[in-house]
Write a protein that holds these residues in place. Structure first.
Motif, PDB file in Angstrom:
ATOM      1  N   GLN A 247       0.820  -1.204   0.000  1.00 53.94           N
ATOM      2  CA  GLN A 247       0.000   0.000   0.000  1.00 53.94           C
ATOM      3  C   GLN A 247       0.860   1.262   0.000  1.00 53.94           C
ATOM      4  O   GLN A 247       0.585   2.220  -0.732  1.00 53.94           O
ATOM      5  CB  GLN A 247      -0.937  -0.013   1.203  1.00 53.94           C
ATOM      6  CG  GLN A 247      -2.003  -1.096   1.149  1.00 53.94           C
ATOM      7  CD  GLN A 247      -2.884  -1.108   2.384  1.00 53.94           C
ATOM      8  OE1 GLN A 247      -2.767  -0.242   3.259  1.00 53.94           O
ATOM      9  NE2 GLN A 247      -3.756  -2.092   2.490  1.00 53.94           N
ATOM     10  N   LYS A 248       1.904   1.265   0.816  1.00 54.19           N
ATOM     11  CA  LYS A 248       2.795   2.430   0.897  1.00 54.19           C
ATOM     12  C   LYS A 248       3.481   2.688  -0.438  1.00 54.19           C
ATOM     13  O   LYS A 248       3.546   3.834  -0.907  1.00 54.19           O
ATOM     14  CB  LYS A 248       3.840   2.208   1.988  1.00 54.19           C
ATOM     15  CG  LYS A 248       4.867   3.339   2.108  1.00 54.19           C
ATOM     16  CD  LYS A 248       5.911   3.017   3.151  1.00 54.19           C
ATOM     17  CE  LYS A 248       6.935   4.166   3.265  1.00 54.19           C
ATOM     18  NZ  LYS A 248       7.656   4.407   1.993  1.00 54.19           N
ATOM     19  N   ARG A 249       3.989   1.642  -1.045  1.00 57.88           N
ATOM     20  CA  ARG A 249       4.710   1.811  -2.304  1.00 57.88           C
ATOM     21  C   ARG A 249       3.776   2.272  -3.421  1.00 57.88           C
ATOM     22  O   ARG A 249       4.178   3.054  -4.286  1.00 57.88           O
ATOM     23  CB  ARG A 249       5.423   0.507  -2.682  1.00 57.88           C
ATOM     24  CG  ARG A 249       6.639   0.237  -1.800  1.00 57.88           C
ATOM     25  CD  ARG A 249       7.325  -1.074  -2.107  1.00 57.88           C
ATOM     26  NE  ARG A 249       8.484  -1.255  -1.255  1.00 57.88           N
ATOM     27  CZ  ARG A 249       9.708  -0.826  -1.536  1.00 57.88           C
ATOM     28  NH1 ARG A 249       9.940  -0.196  -2.682  1.00 57.88           N
ATOM     29  NH2 ARG A 249      10.715  -1.022  -0.703  1.00 57.88           N
ATOM     30  N   LEU A 250       2.553   1.783  -3.423  1.00 61.27           N
ATOM     31  CA  LEU A 250       1.595   2.235  -4.431  1.00 61.27           C
ATOM     32  C   LEU A 250       1.283   3.720  -4.252  1.00 61.27           C
ATOM     33  O   LEU A 250       1.143   4.457  -5.230  1.00 61.27           O
ATOM     34  CB  LEU A 250       0.319   1.400  -4.365  1.00 61.27           C
ATOM     35  CG  LEU A 250       0.472  -0.047  -4.857  1.00 61.27           C
ATOM     36  CD1 LEU A 250      -0.782  -0.857  -4.542  1.00 61.27           C
ATOM     37  CD2 LEU A 250       0.766  -0.089  -6.357  1.00 61.27           C
ATOM     38  N   ARG A 251       1.159   4.163  -2.999  1.00 57.94           N
ATOM     39  CA  ARG A 251       0.946   5.598  -2.756  1.00 57.94           C
ATOM     40  C   ARG A 251       2.155   6.400  -3.229  1.00 57.94           C
ATOM     41  O   ARG A 251       2.007   7.430  -3.886  1.00 57.94           O
ATOM     42  CB  ARG A 251       0.705   5.859  -1.266  1.00 57.94           C
ATOM     43  CG  ARG A 251      -0.631   5.366  -0.742  1.00 57.94           C
ATOM     44  CD  ARG A 251      -0.951   5.973   0.623  1.00 57.94           C
ATOM     45  NE  ARG A 251       0.036   5.596   1.627  1.00 57.94           N
ATOM     46  CZ  ARG A 251      -0.041   4.511   2.382  1.00 57.94           C
ATOM     47  NH1 ARG A 251      -1.062   3.658   2.238  1.00 57.94           N
ATOM     48  NH2 ARG A 251       0.883   4.254   3.296  1.00 57.94           N
ATOM     49  N   ASP A 252       3.358   5.907  -2.917  1.00 57.52           N
ATOM     50  CA  ASP A 252       4.582   6.625  -3.289  1.00 57.52           C
ATOM     51  C   ASP A 252       4.743   6.742  -4.796  1.00 57.52           C
ATOM     52  O   ASP A 252       5.301   7.729  -5.290  1.00 57.52           O
ATOM     53  CB  ASP A 252       5.808   5.926  -2.684  1.00 57.52           C
ATOM     54  CG  ASP A 252       5.874   6.068  -1.165  1.00 57.52           C
ATOM     55  OD1 ASP A 252       5.140   6.911  -0.611  1.00 57.52           O
ATOM     56  OD2 ASP A 252       6.661   5.317  -0.535  1.00 57.52           O
ATOM     57  N   GLN A 253       4.286   5.718  -5.535  1.00 58.53           N
ATOM     58  CA  GLN A 253       4.434   5.766  -6.996  1.00 58.53           C
ATOM     59  C   GLN A 253       3.191   6.344  -7.678  1.00 58.53           C
ATOM     60  O   GLN A 253       3.074   6.315  -8.909  1.00 58.53           O
ATOM     61  CB  GLN A 253       4.749   4.377  -7.552  1.00 58.53           C
ATOM     62  CG  GLN A 253       3.619   3.362  -7.462  1.00 58.53           C
ATOM     63  CD  GLN A 253       4.079   1.947  -7.756  1.00 58.53           C
ATOM     64  OE1 GLN A 253       5.139   1.519  -7.320  1.00 58.53           O
ATOM     65  NE2 GLN A 253       3.283   1.202  -8.510  1.00 58.53           N
ATOM     66  N   ASN A 254       2.276   6.886  -6.873  1.00 60.76           N
ATOM     67  CA  ASN A 254       1.071   7.559  -7.388  1.00 60.76           C
ATOM     68  C   ASN A 254       0.196   6.647  -8.239  1.00 60.76           C
ATOM     69  O   ASN A 254      -0.390   7.088  -9.243  1.00 60.76           O
ATOM     70  CB  ASN A 254       1.463   8.810  -8.193  1.00 60.76           C
ATOM     71  CG  ASN A 254       2.143   9.850  -7.339  1.00 60.76           C
ATOM     72  OD1 ASN A 254       1.686  10.154  -6.243  1.00 60.76           O
ATOM     73  ND2 ASN A 254       3.238  10.400  -7.834  1.00 60.76           N
ATOM     74  N   THR A 255       0.110   5.391  -7.842  1.00 57.15           N
ATOM     75  CA  THR A 255      -0.796   4.472  -8.524  1.00 57.15           C
ATOM     76  C   THR A 255      -2.224   4.729  -8.043  1.00 57.15           C
ATOM     77  O   THR A 255      -2.475   4.814  -6.844  1.00 57.15           O
ATOM     78  CB  THR A 255      -0.416   3.013  -8.224  1.00 57.15           C
ATOM     79  OG1 THR A 255       0.886   2.757  -8.746  1.00 57.15           O
ATOM     80  CG2 THR A 255      -1.417   2.042  -8.850  1.00 57.15           C
ATOM     81  N   ARG A 256      -3.138   4.843  -8.979  1.00 54.69           N
ATOM     82  CA  ARG A 256      -4.535   5.073  -8.627  1.00 54.69           C
ATOM     83  C   ARG A 256      -5.222   3.738  -8.349  1.00 54.69           C
ATOM     84  O   ARG A 256      -5.041   2.776  -9.090  1.00 54.69           O
ATOM     85  CB  ARG A 256      -5.251   5.791  -9.773  1.00 54.69           C
ATOM     86  CG  ARG A 256      -6.722   6.093  -9.482  1.00 54.69           C
ATOM     87  CD  ARG A 256      -7.388   6.707 -10.683  1.00 54.69           C
ATOM     88  NE  ARG A 256      -8.835   6.820 -10.497  1.00 54.69           N
ATOM     89  CZ  ARG A 256      -9.704   7.062 -11.473  1.00 54.69           C
ATOM     90  NH1 ARG A 256      -9.269   7.230 -12.714  1.00 54.69           N
ATOM     91  NH2 ARG A 256     -10.985   7.133 -11.231  1.00 54.69           N
ATOM     92  N   ILE A 257      -5.994   3.691  -7.277  1.00 57.75           N
ATOM     93  CA  ILE A 257      -6.766   2.497  -6.937  1.00 57.75           C
ATOM     94  C   ILE A 257      -8.240   2.817  -7.147  1.00 57.75           C
ATOM     95  O   ILE A 257      -8.779   3.747  -6.550  1.00 57.75           O
ATOM     96  CB  ILE A 257      -6.517   2.066  -5.474  1.00 57.75           C
ATOM     97  CG1 ILE A 257      -5.048   1.685  -5.289  1.00 57.75           C
ATOM     98  CG2 ILE A 257      -7.421   0.887  -5.105  1.00 57.75           C
ATOM     99  CD1 ILE A 257      -4.664   1.444  -3.854  1.00 57.75           C
ATOM    100  N   TRP A 258      -8.876   2.052  -8.010  1.00 55.94           N
ATOM    101  CA  TRP A 258     -10.302   2.229  -8.304  1.00 55.94           C
ATOM    102  C   TRP A 258     -10.979   0.907  -7.947  1.00 55.94           C
ATOM    103  O   TRP A 258     -10.867  -0.078  -8.664  1.00 55.94           O
ATOM    104  CB  TRP A 258     -10.480   2.565  -9.774  1.00 55.94           C
ATOM    105  CG  TRP A 258     -11.889   2.884 -10.181  1.00 55.94           C
ATOM    106  CD1 TRP A 258     -13.015   2.857  -9.404  1.00 55.94           C
ATOM    107  CD2 TRP A 258     -12.326   3.288 -11.490  1.00 55.94           C
ATOM    108  NE1 TRP A 258     -14.125   3.224 -10.125  1.00 55.94           N
ATOM    109  CE2 TRP A 258     -13.734   3.494 -11.403  1.00 55.94           C
ATOM    110  CE3 TRP A 258     -11.667   3.500 -12.696  1.00 55.94           C
ATOM    111  CZ2 TRP A 258     -14.476   3.889 -12.521  1.00 55.94           C
ATOM    112  CZ3 TRP A 258     -12.412   3.888 -13.792  1.00 55.94           C
ATOM    113  CH2 TRP A 258     -13.795   4.091 -13.702  1.00 55.94           C
TER     114      TRP A 258
END
Length: 280
Positions: free
Chosen positions: A158-169
């Protein structure tokens, strides 16, 4: 279903594609490249598809045959050395599901992750306590320490996805909010986490009304990875069957079909603004 081969990372696939592009730009056939390498043409094909390990010596030989300059050779070999380093998820590999091992490098290059979750809170929006409580029920084969490790892996994802600006839909059923996981405290914490998540610009959460028939009614958890690397196709993961198992595909037909289904269920689900009300 086409599956990612263990150890074949995004970085390796990008390098393999680059080697193929350089060969074609040099006007060489695979057979000619194989002659320079002292190998069979099938070996070059496997290298260009990243179906075999990229050996530094072989790569150097091919680059030289393709007429690459010193700077380009150093750049490619430097990328290869970095690609051969263990992935960030390496410390958790003993508690990862097989499909997760295959998809972590793809997830690290994903621009948008779309999820349909029929019965639980989507994994990428779960709290550590909620995640641990799910494993308590669904993964009795794991030790308490292994369950704690898996919760830690999820938090790192979750942290890494936030850091790489991945959008979660994500789209989840209203029933998920009434499926008790753990005790009252776990559920209260999870609801609070969802309320905080939907305020973030990188998260879109929709809820399908309970009892509503829609395009994905009866389907297990489905996750679509929209990849932002030209050399890498989008991937779809369909969980189901035994806990910890999933089908992974990167074929255009499968990805397109599931993307269409997700589009339909998003239309049927509540507007994200309305979905906030369901979390109260």
């Amino acid at each position: 279903m086409a599956r990612e081969r263990s150890g074949r990372t995004v970085a390796h696939l990008v390098l393999a594609t680059r080697l193929k592009t350089l060969r074609e730009a040099a006007g060489m056939s695979r057979g000619e490249a194989a002659t320079a390498l002292g190998a069979h043409a099938a070996t070059v094909r496997r290298i260009e598809l990243a179906e075999t390990s990229l050996d530094e010596g072989q790569v150097h030989t091919l680059l030289t045959a393709y007429g690459a300059g010193t700077a380009e050779i150093e750049d490619v070999l430097g990328q290869l050395a970095r690609a051969n380093l263990p992935g960030w998820w390496h410390p958790w590999r003993s508690v990862m599901d097989a499909w997760q091992m295959e998809l972590m490098s793809v997830e690290s290059a994903t621009r948008i992750i779309r999820v349909w979750e029929p019965t639980l809170v989507p994994a990428l929006l779960r709290t550590p306590s909620y995640s641990r409580a799910v494993d308590d029920v669904l993964r009795p084969d794991l030790s308490p320490a292994e369950k704690d490790q898996r919760a830690g892996l999820l938090m790192e994802r979750q942290k890494r996805l936030r850091d790489q600006n991945t959008r979660i839909w994500a789209v989840m059923s209203a029933a998920s909010l009434h499926t008790y996981v753990g005790d009252e405290g776990v559920m209260a914490e999870q609801r609070q986490a969802l309320r905080a998540a939907v305020e973030r610009p990188d998260v879109t959460l929709q809820v399908t009304p309970q009892g509503q028939l829609h395009a994905m009614t009866g389907m297990p958890t489905v996750t679509l990875y929209r990849v932002d690397v030209p050399e890498i196709p989008d991937h779809v993961v369909r969980e189901g069957g035994l806990p910890g198992t999933a089908e992974v595909s990167n074929t255009l037909n499968a990805v397109t079909n599931y993307r269409t289904l997700l589009d339909h269920v998003c239309v049927a689900a509540s507007h994200p603004g309305k979905s906030k009300e369901a979390l109260e």
